[in-house]
Design a protein around this motif. Structure first.
Motif, PDB file in Angstrom:
ATOM      1  N   ARG A  34       0.804  -1.346  -0.049  1.00  0.00           N
ATOM      2  CA  ARG A  34       0.132  -0.008  -0.048  1.00  0.00           C
ATOM      3  C   ARG A  34       0.816   1.338   0.133  1.00  0.00           C
ATOM      4  NH1 ARG A  34      -5.757  -0.308   0.225  1.00  0.00           N
ATOM      5  NH2 ARG A  34      -5.500   1.588   1.528  1.00  0.00           N
ATOM      6  N   ILE A  35       2.013   1.213   0.281  1.00  0.00           N
ATOM      7  CA  ILE A  35       2.807   2.384   0.595  1.00  0.00           C
ATOM      8  C   ILE A  35       3.313   3.011  -1.052  1.00  0.00           C
ATOM      9  CG2 ILE A  35       5.086   3.344   0.918  1.00  0.00           C
ATOM     10  CD1 ILE A  35       5.086   1.512   3.548  1.00  0.00           C
ATOM     11  N   ALA A  36       3.012   4.227  -1.236  1.00  0.00           N
ATOM     12  CA  ALA A  36       3.220   4.940  -2.384  1.00  0.00           C
ATOM     13  C   ALA A  36       4.912   5.387  -2.233  1.00  0.00           C
ATOM     14  CB  ALA A  36       2.575   6.242  -2.786  1.00  0.00           C
ATOM     15  N   PRO A  37       5.791   4.673  -3.167  1.00  0.00           N
ATOM     16  CA  PRO A  37       7.128   5.091  -2.928  1.00  0.00           C
ATOM     17  C   PRO A  37       7.287   6.805  -2.807  1.00  0.00           C
ATOM     18  CG  PRO A  37       6.781   3.557  -4.741  1.00  0.00           C
ATOM     19  CD  PRO A  37       5.330   3.874  -4.278  1.00  0.00           C
ATOM     20  N   LYS A  38       6.560   7.505  -3.179  1.00  0.00           N
ATOM     21  CA  LYS A  38       6.724   9.098  -3.103  1.00  0.00           C
ATOM     22  C   LYS A  38       6.581   9.285  -1.519  1.00  0.00           C
ATOM     23  CE  LYS A  38       2.210  10.377  -4.382  1.00  0.00           C
ATOM     24  NZ  LYS A  38       1.401  11.081  -5.305  1.00  0.00           N
ATOM     25  N   SER A  39       5.901   8.396  -0.774  1.00  0.00           N
ATOM     26  CA  SER A  39       5.709   8.602   0.657  1.00  0.00           C
ATOM     27  C   SER A  39       6.941   8.357   1.584  1.00  0.00           C
ATOM     28  CB  SER A  39       4.390   8.012   1.196  1.00  0.00           C
ATOM     29  OG  SER A  39       3.164   8.587   0.340  1.00  0.00           O
ATOM     30  N   CYS A  40       7.898   7.345   0.923  1.00  0.00           N
ATOM     31  CA  CYS A  40       8.883   6.918   1.833  1.00  0.00           C
ATOM     32  C   CYS A  40       9.649   7.923   2.372  1.00  0.00           C
ATOM     33  CB  CYS A  40       9.549   5.917   0.710  1.00  0.00           C
ATOM     34  SG  CYS A  40       8.870   4.384   0.255  1.00  0.00           S
ATOM     35  N   THR A  41      10.051   9.014   1.863  1.00  0.00           N
ATOM     36  CA  THR A  41      10.866   9.995   2.624  1.00  0.00           C
ATOM     37  C   THR A  41      10.404  10.359   3.861  1.00  0.00           C
ATOM     38  OG1 THR A  41      12.048  10.356   0.575  1.00  0.00           O
ATOM     39  CG2 THR A  41      12.529  12.028   2.280  1.00  0.00           C
ATOM     40  N   LYS A  42       8.777  10.783   3.832  1.00  0.00           N
ATOM     41  CA  LYS A  42       8.203  11.291   4.910  1.00  0.00           C
ATOM     42  C   LYS A  42       7.983  10.158   5.852  1.00  0.00           C
ATOM     43  CE  LYS A  42       5.960  14.842   2.201  1.00  0.00           C
ATOM     44  NZ  LYS A  42       4.754  15.310   1.428  1.00  0.00           N
TER      45      LYS A  42
END
Length: 175
Positions: free
Chosen positions: A125-133
């Protein structure tokens, strides 16, 4: 929504019951905290797996994620007695077929199902663009013991839920 609130809503969304119920579910803060505390190690592992390719080598999850998950996992047995009924509650009404089936399984099997579900659900479910946050949020929460991290997430969901009731199928009800 503030990035921390999004991260907290995401963490809650990755716990087993928060994703499974067809009808809205009401968990007390105590139930939500126990379920989140229990699921934190798998949530961290799932996040680390999903984000490994998109985070730099010096990211918290790549450097210290496994150690944090192991530290939190060391206390899972303590949370399971309260997390189990909360997990079962999120499956839906006691009369549903899924709920009946899982309620009748041995306790260790229910734990394994919850563990596998959380890690798999999170990693999908994680969007890779959310990984840094998410990496930053987990880093900021990492000094806390699991009950404080889970309590903070439950509190954040309570506050965020009052501000934006569209956070999902789980509401925090009064204790």
């Amino acid at each position: 929504m503030h990035p921390f609130l999004r991260a907290a809503a995401f963490v809650a969304g990755m716990t087993p019951g928060f994703a499974m119920a067809a009808e809205p579910v009401c968990l007390t803060k105590k139930e939500a905290t126990a379920l989140i505390a229990y699921a934190l190690p798998q949530a961290i592992n799932g996040t680390a797996k999903r984000c490994a390719a998109s985070l730099p080598a010096d990211a918290f999850l790549r450097r210290q994620g496994p150690q944090l998950a192991a530290r939190y996992a060391g206390q899972k047995d303590r949370y399971w007695p309260q997390a189990r009924p909360a997990f079962l509650k999120t499956l839906g009404s006691e009369g549903s077929e899924l709920s009946k089936m899982i309620r009748n399984l041995p306790d260790e099997t229910v734990r394994q199902l919850a563990d596998v579900f959380v890690e798999g659900f999170v990693s999908q479910r994680i969007a890779p663009k959310s990984c840094t946050k998410l990496d930053l949020a987990i880093d900021l929460l990492s000094p806390l013991p699991p009950e404080n991290t889970a309590g903070l997430i439950a509190l954040t969901l309570d506050v965020a839920g009052a501000a934006d009731p569209k956070l999902g199928k789980v509401a925090l009800c009064q204790d």
